[in-house]
Scaffold this motif. Structure first.
Motif, PDB file in Angstrom:
ATOM      1  N   THR A   1       0.855  -1.338  -0.097  1.00 29.79           N
ATOM      2  CA  THR A   1      -0.046  -0.032   0.145  1.00 29.79           C
ATOM      3  C   THR A   1       0.995   1.237   0.185  1.00 29.79           C
ATOM      4  O   THR A   1       0.548   2.184  -0.694  1.00 29.79           O
TER       5      THR A   1
ATOM      6  N   LYS B   1       1.146   4.197  -3.093  1.00 30.67           N
ATOM      7  CA  LYS B   1       0.844   5.494  -2.618  1.00 30.67           C
ATOM      8  C   LYS B   1       1.816   6.563  -2.626  1.00 30.67           C
ATOM      9  O   LYS B   1       1.969   7.619  -3.305  1.00 30.67           O
TER      10      LYS B   1
ATOM     11  N   SER C   1      -8.181   2.723  -0.770  1.00 33.56           N
ATOM     12  CA  SER C   1      -9.235   2.251   0.177  1.00 33.56           C
ATOM     13  C   SER C   1      -8.495   1.802   1.227  1.00 33.56           C
ATOM     14  O   SER C   1      -9.094   1.789   2.446  1.00 33.56           O
ATOM     15  N   ALA C   2      -7.231   1.227   1.267  1.00 31.98           N
ATOM     16  CA  ALA C   2      -6.564   0.741   2.540  1.00 31.98           C
ATOM     17  C   ALA C   2      -6.003   1.831   3.218  1.00 31.98           C
ATOM     18  O   ALA C   2      -5.403   2.551   2.728  1.00 31.98           O
ATOM     19  N   LYS C   3      -6.086   1.897   4.445  1.00 32.44           N
ATOM     20  CA  LYS C   3      -5.703   2.536   5.536  1.00 32.44           C
ATOM     21  C   LYS C   3      -4.093   2.183   5.737  1.00 32.44           C
ATOM     22  O   LYS C   3      -3.811   0.952   5.594  1.00 32.44           O
ATOM     23  N   ASP C   4      -3.226   3.058   6.025  1.00 26.48           N
ATOM     24  CA  ASP C   4      -1.777   2.965   6.346  1.00 26.48           C
ATOM     25  C   ASP C   4      -1.757   1.934   7.352  1.00 26.48           C
ATOM     26  O   ASP C   4      -2.029   2.262   8.133  1.00 26.48           O
TER      27      ASP C   4
ATOM     28  N   ASP D   1      -2.403  -0.774   7.446  1.00 31.54           N
ATOM     29  CA  ASP D   1      -3.465  -1.929   7.882  1.00 31.54           C
ATOM     30  C   ASP D   1      -3.521  -3.077   6.782  1.00 31.54           C
ATOM     31  O   ASP D   1      -2.666  -3.179   5.730  1.00 31.54           O
TER      32      ASP D   1
ATOM     33  N   PRO E   1      -5.989  -4.900   4.802  1.00 28.31           N
ATOM     34  CA  PRO E   1      -7.351  -4.991   4.602  1.00 28.31           C
ATOM     35  C   PRO E   1      -8.006  -6.367   4.402  1.00 28.31           C
ATOM     36  O   PRO E   1      -7.435  -7.358   3.657  1.00 28.31           O
TER      37      PRO E   1
END
Length: 284
Positions: free
Chosen positions: A136, A140, A195-198, A200, A202
């Motif tokens: 992720t 990003k 959509s993925a939180k840092d 995390d 998912p």
């Protein structure tokens, strides 16, 4: 009739025996305490060790160690200070590792999971997982910084699934293949990582993946759902994972950048330096 009275010598003898017994009991208690302390220390040490080595298949610092059949593919993470020139990642020296890298790129003109020209100076073969927090972070923070190199023909990125982090990683990888079948893989990839939180991991469901496909602009969602669950894509994801394991790649993100190895997450400056160094070496 009066009770018999103990003599002074008898009292002294009894008192001495009692004191001796108390001293022995005290010594035993001290020994028991020492043993208990040692046992507790050993248990604490074991717990600390388990905590230190536990967790995901990702390495603690995001570094995935990869060992080829007869040589190490892994390389040290670049540690670049703010005032230092970024250093390119290194190349393996073992012939077996070099052969693995040489055979890794697909270079197909119609590859829906590739960004950039097939004849780009440098190909990045990227192994990733939609449930991996370092992947992720890479998507990003690093990939957007490489777009100019993709646009000018210096870099090509080819995606490979290594779906292993969570129980729903394979389903997400199958969804990626389903999106690719309709020419929307990279849009789906961007939607999933956005959509993925840092930090995390998912968890995906069929419904959440269909929603991501809709967000990515996949035109036929019914076909997407059918393809996502097809046995062909289930088998393809399993094969991709096993192919990675067969050459010693067991963590994400992992990449071959030309002939260099990225064994885990590194920053954009280091990746760019590596791409440019490999481009200069290519002679294209």
């Amino acid at each position: 009739m009066s009770e018999p009275t103990a003599t002074t010598s008898e009292i002294k003898t009894t008192g001495s025996k009692t004191a001796a017994e108390l001293e022995k009991q005290l010594m035993r208690a001290k020994q028991l305490i020492v043993v208990l302390c040692m046992v507790i220390a050993l248990l604490l040490g074991a717990l600390v060790t388990l905590w230190a080595v536990g967790g995901d298949k990702e390495a603690t610092t995001g570094q995935a160690q990869a060992t080829a059949t007869t040589g190490t593919l892994g390389a040290a993470k670049s540690d670049v200070g703010t005032n230092q020139t970024p250093q390119a990642l290194s190349e393996p020296t073992q012939e077996a590792a070099k052969q693995v890298i040489a055979n890794a790129a697909r270079r197909q003109s119609d590859d829906p999971r590739a960004l950039g020209r097939p004849d780009a100076k440098v190909t990045m073969v990227l192994f990733s997982d939609f449930a991996c927090p370092y992947c992720t972070q890479f998507a990003k923070q690093v990939q957007p910084q490489l777009q100019d190199l993709i646009d000018n023909g210096t870099l090509r990125i080819e995606w490979h699934d290594l779906a292993q982090i969570s129980p729903t990683s394979p389903l997400a990888a199958q969804a990626g293949l389903a999106a690719a079948a309709q020419g929307k893989f990279w849009e789906f990839e961007q939607a999933a990582y956005a959509s993925a939180k840092d930090g995390d991991h998912p968890t995906y469901t069929e419904e959440s993946l269909v929603a991501l496909a809709k967000q990515a602009g996949v035109p036929d969602l019914a076909k997407f759902k059918t393809d996502m669950n097809s046995q062909a894509n289930v088998d393809a994801v399993k094969k991709s994972r096993q192919d990675a394991y067969n050459v010693g790649i067991n963590g994400t993100p992992f990449a071959f950048i030309g002939d260099a190895v990225m064994p885990g997450y590194v920053d954009a400056a280091t990746v760019r330096a590596t791409v440019l160094a490999q481009a200069a070496k290519s002679g294209k």
